[in-house]
Design a protein around this motif. Structure first.
Motif, PDB file in Angstrom:
ATOM      1  N   GLU A  49      -6.139  -2.460   4.019  1.00  0.00           N
ATOM      2  CA  GLU A  49      -4.962  -3.046   3.611  1.00  0.00           C
ATOM      3  C   GLU A  49      -4.011  -1.939   3.080  1.00  0.00           C
ATOM      4  O   GLU A  49      -2.833  -1.860   3.316  1.00  0.00           O
ATOM      5  N   ILE A  50      -4.660  -0.689   2.501  1.00  0.00           N
ATOM      6  CA  ILE A  50      -3.693   0.270   2.086  1.00  0.00           C
ATOM      7  C   ILE A  50      -3.243   1.027   3.333  1.00  0.00           C
ATOM      8  O   ILE A  50      -1.848   1.311   3.247  1.00  0.00           O
ATOM      9  N   ASP A  51      -3.991   1.077   4.381  1.00  0.00           N
ATOM     10  CA  ASP A  51      -3.475   1.722   5.528  1.00  0.00           C
ATOM     11  C   ASP A  51      -2.335   0.780   6.204  1.00  0.00           C
ATOM     12  O   ASP A  51      -1.402   1.516   6.610  1.00  0.00           O
ATOM     13  N   ALA A  52      -2.663  -0.331   6.384  1.00  0.00           N
ATOM     14  CA  ALA A  52      -1.437  -1.236   6.836  1.00  0.00           C
ATOM     15  C   ALA A  52      -0.404  -1.237   5.852  1.00  0.00           C
ATOM     16  O   ALA A  52       0.827  -1.648   6.434  1.00  0.00           O
ATOM     17  N   ALA A  53      -0.447  -1.185   4.639  1.00  0.00           N
ATOM     18  CA  ALA A  53       0.734  -1.199   3.767  1.00  0.00           C
ATOM     19  C   ALA A  53       1.750  -0.172   4.341  1.00  0.00           C
ATOM     20  O   ALA A  53       3.143  -0.629   4.045  1.00  0.00           O
ATOM     21  N   SER A  54       1.567   0.800   4.633  1.00  0.00           N
ATOM     22  CA  SER A  54       2.284   1.816   4.846  1.00  0.00           C
ATOM     23  C   SER A  54       3.378   1.440   6.102  1.00  0.00           C
ATOM     24  O   SER A  54       4.309   1.959   6.133  1.00  0.00           O
ATOM     25  N   THR A  55       2.937   0.668   6.879  1.00  0.00           N
ATOM     26  CA  THR A  55       3.697   0.163   8.077  1.00  0.00           C
ATOM     27  C   THR A  55       4.384  -0.917   7.886  1.00  0.00           C
ATOM     28  O   THR A  55       5.009  -1.472   8.754  1.00  0.00           O
ATOM     29  N   LEU A  56       3.923  -1.651   6.701  1.00  0.00           N
ATOM     30  CA  LEU A  56       4.848  -3.058   6.568  1.00  0.00           C
ATOM     31  C   LEU A  56       6.308  -2.787   6.043  1.00  0.00           C
ATOM     32  O   LEU A  56       6.348  -1.943   5.411  1.00  0.00           O
ATOM     33  N   PRO A  57       7.022  -3.650   6.509  1.00  0.00           N
ATOM     34  CA  PRO A  57       8.686  -3.372   6.100  1.00  0.00           C
ATOM     35  C   PRO A  57       8.922  -3.625   4.740  1.00  0.00           C
ATOM     36  O   PRO A  57       9.739  -3.270   3.957  1.00  0.00           O
ATOM     37  N   GLY A  58       8.006  -4.462   3.953  1.00  0.00           N
ATOM     38  CA  GLY A  58       8.291  -4.681   2.635  1.00  0.00           C
ATOM     39  C   GLY A  58       7.841  -3.521   1.615  1.00  0.00           C
ATOM     40  O   GLY A  58       8.110  -3.645   0.343  1.00  0.00           O
ATOM     41  N   GLY A  59       7.135  -2.645   2.032  1.00  0.00           N
ATOM     42  CA  GLY A  59       6.795  -1.399   1.435  1.00  0.00           C
ATOM     43  C   GLY A  59       5.464  -1.670   0.436  1.00  0.00           C
ATOM     44  O   GLY A  59       4.839  -2.514   1.183  1.00  0.00           O
ATOM     45  N   PRO A  60       5.309  -1.075  -0.464  1.00  0.00           N
ATOM     46  CA  PRO A  60       3.858  -0.992  -1.363  1.00  0.00           C
ATOM     47  C   PRO A  60       3.936  -2.501  -2.143  1.00  0.00           C
ATOM     48  O   PRO A  60       3.087  -2.756  -2.619  1.00  0.00           O
ATOM     49  N   ALA A  61       5.046  -3.073  -2.419  1.00  0.00           N
ATOM     50  CA  ALA A  61       5.266  -4.543  -3.170  1.00  0.00           C
ATOM     51  C   ALA A  61       3.906  -5.534  -2.648  1.00  0.00           C
ATOM     52  O   ALA A  61       3.298  -5.853  -3.536  1.00  0.00           O
ATOM     53  N   PRO A  62       3.942  -5.730  -1.175  1.00  0.00           N
ATOM     54  CA  PRO A  62       3.021  -6.705  -0.961  1.00  0.00           C
ATOM     55  C   PRO A  62       1.788  -6.098  -1.340  1.00  0.00           C
ATOM     56  O   PRO A  62       0.768  -6.909  -1.591  1.00  0.00           O
ATOM     57  N   LEU A  63       1.637  -4.858  -1.092  1.00  0.00           N
ATOM     58  CA  LEU A  63       0.185  -4.301  -1.368  1.00  0.00           C
ATOM     59  C   LEU A  63      -0.300  -4.356  -2.712  1.00  0.00           C
ATOM     60  O   LEU A  63      -1.465  -4.854  -3.032  1.00  0.00           O
ATOM     61  N   GLY A  64       0.797  -4.144  -3.728  1.00  0.00           N
ATOM     62  CA  GLY A  64       0.252  -4.360  -4.974  1.00  0.00           C
ATOM     63  C   GLY A  64      -0.128  -5.766  -5.547  1.00  0.00           C
ATOM     64  O   GLY A  64      -0.948  -6.094  -6.151  1.00  0.00           O
ATOM     65  N   VAL A  65       0.525  -6.825  -4.632  1.00  0.00           N
ATOM     66  CA  VAL A  65       0.142  -8.224  -5.042  1.00  0.00           C
ATOM     67  C   VAL A  65      -1.236  -8.458  -4.635  1.00  0.00           C
ATOM     68  O   VAL A  65      -2.148  -9.007  -5.217  1.00  0.00           O
ATOM     69  N   TRP A  66      -1.524  -7.929  -3.290  1.00  0.00           N
ATOM     70  CA  TRP A  66      -2.829  -8.116  -2.719  1.00  0.00           C
ATOM     71  C   TRP A  66      -3.773  -7.520  -3.621  1.00  0.00           C
ATOM     72  O   TRP A  66      -4.873  -8.078  -3.677  1.00  0.00           O
ATOM     73  N   LEU A  67      -3.521  -6.157  -4.244  1.00  0.00           N
ATOM     74  CA  LEU A  67      -4.699  -5.574  -4.620  1.00  0.00           C
ATOM     75  C   LEU A  67      -4.982  -6.111  -6.114  1.00  0.00           C
ATOM     76  O   LEU A  67      -6.005  -6.242  -6.406  1.00  0.00           O
ATOM     77  N   ALA A  68      -3.788  -6.801  -6.667  1.00  0.00           N
ATOM     78  CA  ALA A  68      -4.105  -7.505  -7.851  1.00  0.00           C
ATOM     79  C   ALA A  68      -4.961  -8.845  -7.656  1.00  0.00           C
ATOM     80  O   ALA A  68      -5.744  -9.036  -8.481  1.00  0.00           O
ATOM     81  N   ALA A  69      -4.656  -9.403  -6.530  1.00  0.00           N
ATOM     82  CA  ALA A  69      -5.405 -10.584  -6.380  1.00  0.00           C
ATOM     83  C   ALA A  69      -6.875 -10.169  -6.084  1.00  0.00           C
ATOM     84  O   ALA A  69      -7.750 -10.868  -6.247  1.00  0.00           O
ATOM     85  N   ALA A  70      -6.749  -9.052  -5.253  1.00  0.00           N
ATOM     86  CA  ALA A  70      -8.362  -8.449  -4.862  1.00  0.00           C
ATOM     87  C   ALA A  70      -9.059  -8.321  -6.009  1.00  0.00           C
ATOM     88  O   ALA A  70     -10.320  -8.449  -6.163  1.00  0.00           O
ATOM     89  N   ARG A  71      -8.436  -7.534  -7.107  1.00  0.00           N
ATOM     90  CA  ARG A  71      -9.084  -7.217  -8.342  1.00  0.00           C
ATOM     91  C   ARG A  71      -9.514  -8.178  -9.236  1.00  0.00           C
ATOM     92  O   ARG A  71     -10.659  -8.436  -9.559  1.00  0.00           O
ATOM     93  N   THR A  72      -8.747  -9.395  -9.120  1.00  0.00           N
ATOM     94  CA  THR A  72      -8.980 -10.826 -10.046  1.00  0.00           C
ATOM     95  C   THR A  72     -10.229 -11.178  -9.271  1.00  0.00           C
ATOM     96  O   THR A  72     -11.174 -11.648  -9.658  1.00  0.00           O
TER      97      THR A  72
END
Length: 145
Positions: A49-72
């Motif tokens: 997911e971290i690798d894929a986040a660098s290629t997403l047009p939204g930048g790191p924001a969706p990654l942050g949401v995903w990581l928070a959900a993953a942590r939960t």
């Protein structure tokens, strides 16, 4: 005198309880393994997911949401693992106690059956001895007629 048959029935009931406890333990084991697999899959997905986040047009924001959900989710799975382990330990203790109770009932039933058999044999021996005494007495006394 207590009879061995009711004790055998109680031992069978304990055996059923032991089997139910073993089934519950197997169920908990399966749930523990499923939770462990889910945690491992979640951990394995983080680098992807971290690798894929660098290629997403939204930048790191969706990654942050995903990581928070993953942590939960990781915390929830860890809490579930602790709960299941506690439940498993309690069931293992219950299994040991039920197995011991079942064995005590079986032993008591076997002991009573042996005592009952010994008493029956003693009664038969006594009856045979009494019959022998009566026959001897008849053979020694002349017939009156």
């Amino acid at each position: 005198m207590l009879k061995p048959a009711p004790l055998r029935v109680l031992a069978k009931l304990e055996e059923l309880a032991v089997l139910r406890t073993r089934l519950a333990l197997a169920d908990i084991g399966a749930r523990e393994r499923a939770a462990a697999r889910e945690r491992a899959a979640l951990r394995a997905a983080v680098p992807n997911e971290i690798d894929a986040a660098s290629t997403l047009p939204g930048g790191p924001a969706p990654l942050g949401v995903w990581l928070a959900a993953a942590r939960t989710l990781e915390r929830r799975l860890a809490a579930e693992a602790i709960r299941l382990e506690t439940e498993r330990r309690a069931l293992e203790q219950s299994l040991r106690e039920r197995h011991a109770a079942m064995r005590r009932l079986e032993i008591a039933s076997e002991r009573l059956a042996r005592q009952e058999e010994t008493a029956r044999a003693a009664r038969e021996c006594k009856a045979a001895d009494e019959l022998a005494v009566i026959r001897r007495a008849r053979l020694r006394t002349p017939e009156r007629g």
